[in-house]
Design an enzyme around this catalytic site. Sequence first.
Site, PDB file in Angstrom:
ATOM      1  N   LYS A   1     -10.599  -1.655  10.026  1.00 24.85           N
ATOM      2  CA  LYS A   1     -10.954  -2.942   9.151  1.00 24.85           C
ATOM      3  C   LYS A   1     -10.897  -3.765  10.107  1.00 24.85           C
ATOM      4  CE  LYS A   1      -7.351  -0.928   5.844  1.00 24.85           C
ATOM      5  NZ  LYS A   1      -8.073  -0.291   4.844  1.00 24.85           N
TER       6      LYS A   1
ATOM      7  N   CYS B   1      -4.563   2.429  -3.733  1.00 29.38           N
ATOM      8  CA  CYS B   1      -3.393   3.002  -3.126  1.00 29.38           C
ATOM      9  C   CYS B   1      -2.295   2.010  -3.369  1.00 29.38           C
ATOM     10  CB  CYS B   1      -3.666   3.345  -1.662  1.00 29.38           C
ATOM     11  SG  CYS B   1      -4.833   4.595  -1.317  1.00 29.38           S
TER      12      CYS B   1
ATOM     13  N   HIS C   1       0.911  -1.244  -0.107  1.00 24.84           N
ATOM     14  CA  HIS C   1       0.078   0.039  -0.058  1.00 24.84           C
ATOM     15  C   HIS C   1       0.858   1.093  -0.040  1.00 24.84           C
ATOM     16  CE1 HIS C   1      -2.983   2.949   1.737  1.00 24.84           C
ATOM     17  NE2 HIS C   1      -4.020   1.880   1.434  1.00 24.84           N
TER      18      HIS C   1
ATOM     19  N   ASP D   1       2.957  -4.575   8.077  1.00 27.98           N
ATOM     20  CA  ASP D   1       1.676  -4.040   7.994  1.00 27.98           C
ATOM     21  C   ASP D   1       0.725  -4.894   8.158  1.00 27.98           C
ATOM     22  OD1 ASP D   1      -0.692  -2.855   7.017  1.00 27.98           O
ATOM     23  OD2 ASP D   1       0.394  -2.070   5.089  1.00 27.98           O
TER      24      ASP D   1
ATOM     25  N   GLN E   1      -4.664  -5.522   6.809  1.00 29.00           N
ATOM     26  CA  GLN E   1      -5.332  -6.339   6.040  1.00 29.00           C
ATOM     27  C   GLN E   1      -5.305  -7.778   6.725  1.00 29.00           C
ATOM     28  OE1 GLN E   1      -7.362  -5.823   3.982  1.00 29.00           O
ATOM     29  NE2 GLN E   1      -6.606  -3.629   3.344  1.00 29.00           N
TER      30      GLN E   1
END
Lengths: 150, 417
Positions: B237, B375, B134, B211, B214
Site C-alpha cells: 500500500k 473487508c 478492517h 493499524d 492506510q
Amino acid sequence: MSYNKELYQRVILDHNKNPKNFREIKNATHSSHGFNPLCGDDYTVYLTVDDDEVIQDAGFVGAGCAISKSSASLMTATLKGKKIDEARVIFDQFHKMVLGELDPEKDENRLGKLKLFVGIREYPSRIKCASLGWHTAIAALDKAEDITTE
Amino acid sequence: MADASTVKIKTPAFDVEAIRKDFPILSQTVHGKPLIYLDNAATTQKPRQVIDRMYKFESEEYGTVRRGAYKISEHSTQLYEESRQKMAGFLGAPTKDEIVFTSGTTQAINLVAYSYGRKFIGAGDEIIISNIEHHANTVPWQVLCEEKGAVLKVIPVNDDGDLVMEEYDRLLNAKTKLVAVNHVSNALGTVNPIKEIIRKAHDAGAKVMIDGAQSAPHMKIDVQDLDCDFYTFSGHKMYAPSGIGGLFGKMEVLETMPPYVTGGDMILQVTLEKSTYQKPPSRFEAGTPPISQVIGLGEAIDYLNAIGIEKIGEYEHSLLEYGTRLLSDIEGLRIIGQAREKAALISFYLEDAHPHDVVTILDEDGIAVRGGHHCAQPTMKRFGVPATTRASMSFYNTPEELDALAASIQRCIKIFS
C-alpha cells in the site's frame, strides 16, 4: 462463437428494475438462503413443488447487483412449470454456459431466454453473481437451508 | 456537474506528470482506454525505481540473509538491514530493531494477537476496537477473546464516520488491556484521533496497537510522538511489493513477547530438549524472509522521501476536496463517510446501481475502483448499505482522472435509471 458481448442488455436491465416473481411464497415446499460473502448479494428463493415433482411456483426476495437480481428473476420465470429433473438440467447448462463450457448457439440446450447471460463468460468475477440464484434454488431442492458462493 | 474550469485545485509542490512517468503501469490501456487507477487503498502501483532495484538485486546481488559468511550473503544482509533502518526512519522509530518484518498488516496484527495477546490477555480482560475496522483488525481479536474468555468492546461511529469519543471514554476501564484501532479507515477514509486514543488508553493502563495500513503511505507518522505500543504497515500500500509489511513495536514491549512463528533464524540455541530465542526483531522473523521485497520496500521509502510525505499528503488532500465536490454534485449519489478529517478516498453509493455493477461499467471506461464491503462488513451494516464503491487516490492521480470518474458515474446512472 459469436454472441452479444454486452453485459447490461436491455432485458437484463429491465429484470433488474422490475424483477419477476420478486416475492416471498408463504407456503413454499422448498426454500433456501443464498449469500455471496464477497459482495454481500443475499437472496432467499422459494419454490412450490407438487406431488408430480413439478415446480408450480417460484419466487425470490433479497438484494444484490443487477446481474444477480435479473438472473434470479429470469430463473424463476424459467422454473415455473418445469419438473425438478428438468430444472437441474437447465441449471447445469446455464452454469456451463457462463463458465464458457457450453456454446448456446451450437450445443443442444434448453436455455431459452437464459442465453442472454452468455456474455458473463467475459467477466469472470461476475459468474458468481449470475449463478447465485440458481445455486440457491438447487440448494432449496436439495433441502439445504443456507449456501454461500465460497 | 462541476468541471476543472470552475474548480481549481492547488498547484502541487511536485511535477505530477513527471511522477506519472515513473509508474510504467499508468501508461497502460484497459478496454482501449487509458488506465485510471483509483484503487490505491487496496494496493498501490510501483514506480520504476522500485521495480528496477528489485530486478538489479535479483540479477546481481541476491543471497540469503543473516546466515551466509560469504560476500553476496553479507551484502544482502546489509541491504536487508538498511531497509529496516529506512522503515524505522519513515515511522520515526527510535531504533531499527523495533521494526519487525511480516508479510503485511494482517500478519502483523496476528503477531500482536497471538504473541502479546495470548501472554497478557486473560479471562474477563477487555479489548477495544472500533466500528470502522478492517476485518484484519477485527477477527484476530474475536478469536483471541473466544479463546481466552476476554471481552471485545467496540467504539461506535457517528453518521459522518467519526468515532464517538465520549463512548470510547466510557468503554475504557481497569479491565481494558489493549486498544486496537486503525489510523485511517479503509472503508470510509476517516482519520482517527489516535494521539488522543493512545493517551487515554495509556492513562487506563492499556497498550495500544494502531493499524497503519492506510495511513503510512499518505501522511507523516511519528510513533514516538504518538507513543503507540505497536504500529503496523503494508508495503504494497506504499508503492512497494506485496508480501512485505510489518510493525513497529516498542522494544520494552517486544522483549516481553514470546515467538509467534517458530523455526530457523529466530533461535539462539536449539538442543533436542529446549530452545532459546533471539532478541527482537529476529525473534519474530523465523525462516527466510522475502528478501527482494524488503529491498523493494527500502527503495519505495527512498522514493517517497525524495518527494516528501507532507507534500504528497497535501496534494492528495486537494484531490480529495476536488473529487468530493465533483461527486457531491451528482444526483442520486450518496457519499458514505464525511468525517472531519479524511484521507484521500471517497466511498459512495448510488440509489439505482449496485457497487458491483458500477465497478463493471467504470472498468469499461478504463477506471479501476473497488466495489464491495472492503473487508469491513460491520461498517457497511452501520451505514445501512450492503457495499459501496470506493475511489481511493494517490499522488499520481490527477483532477482530470476524477473528471473522468464523475463522467463514468453519470453514464452508469443513465444505464441503470
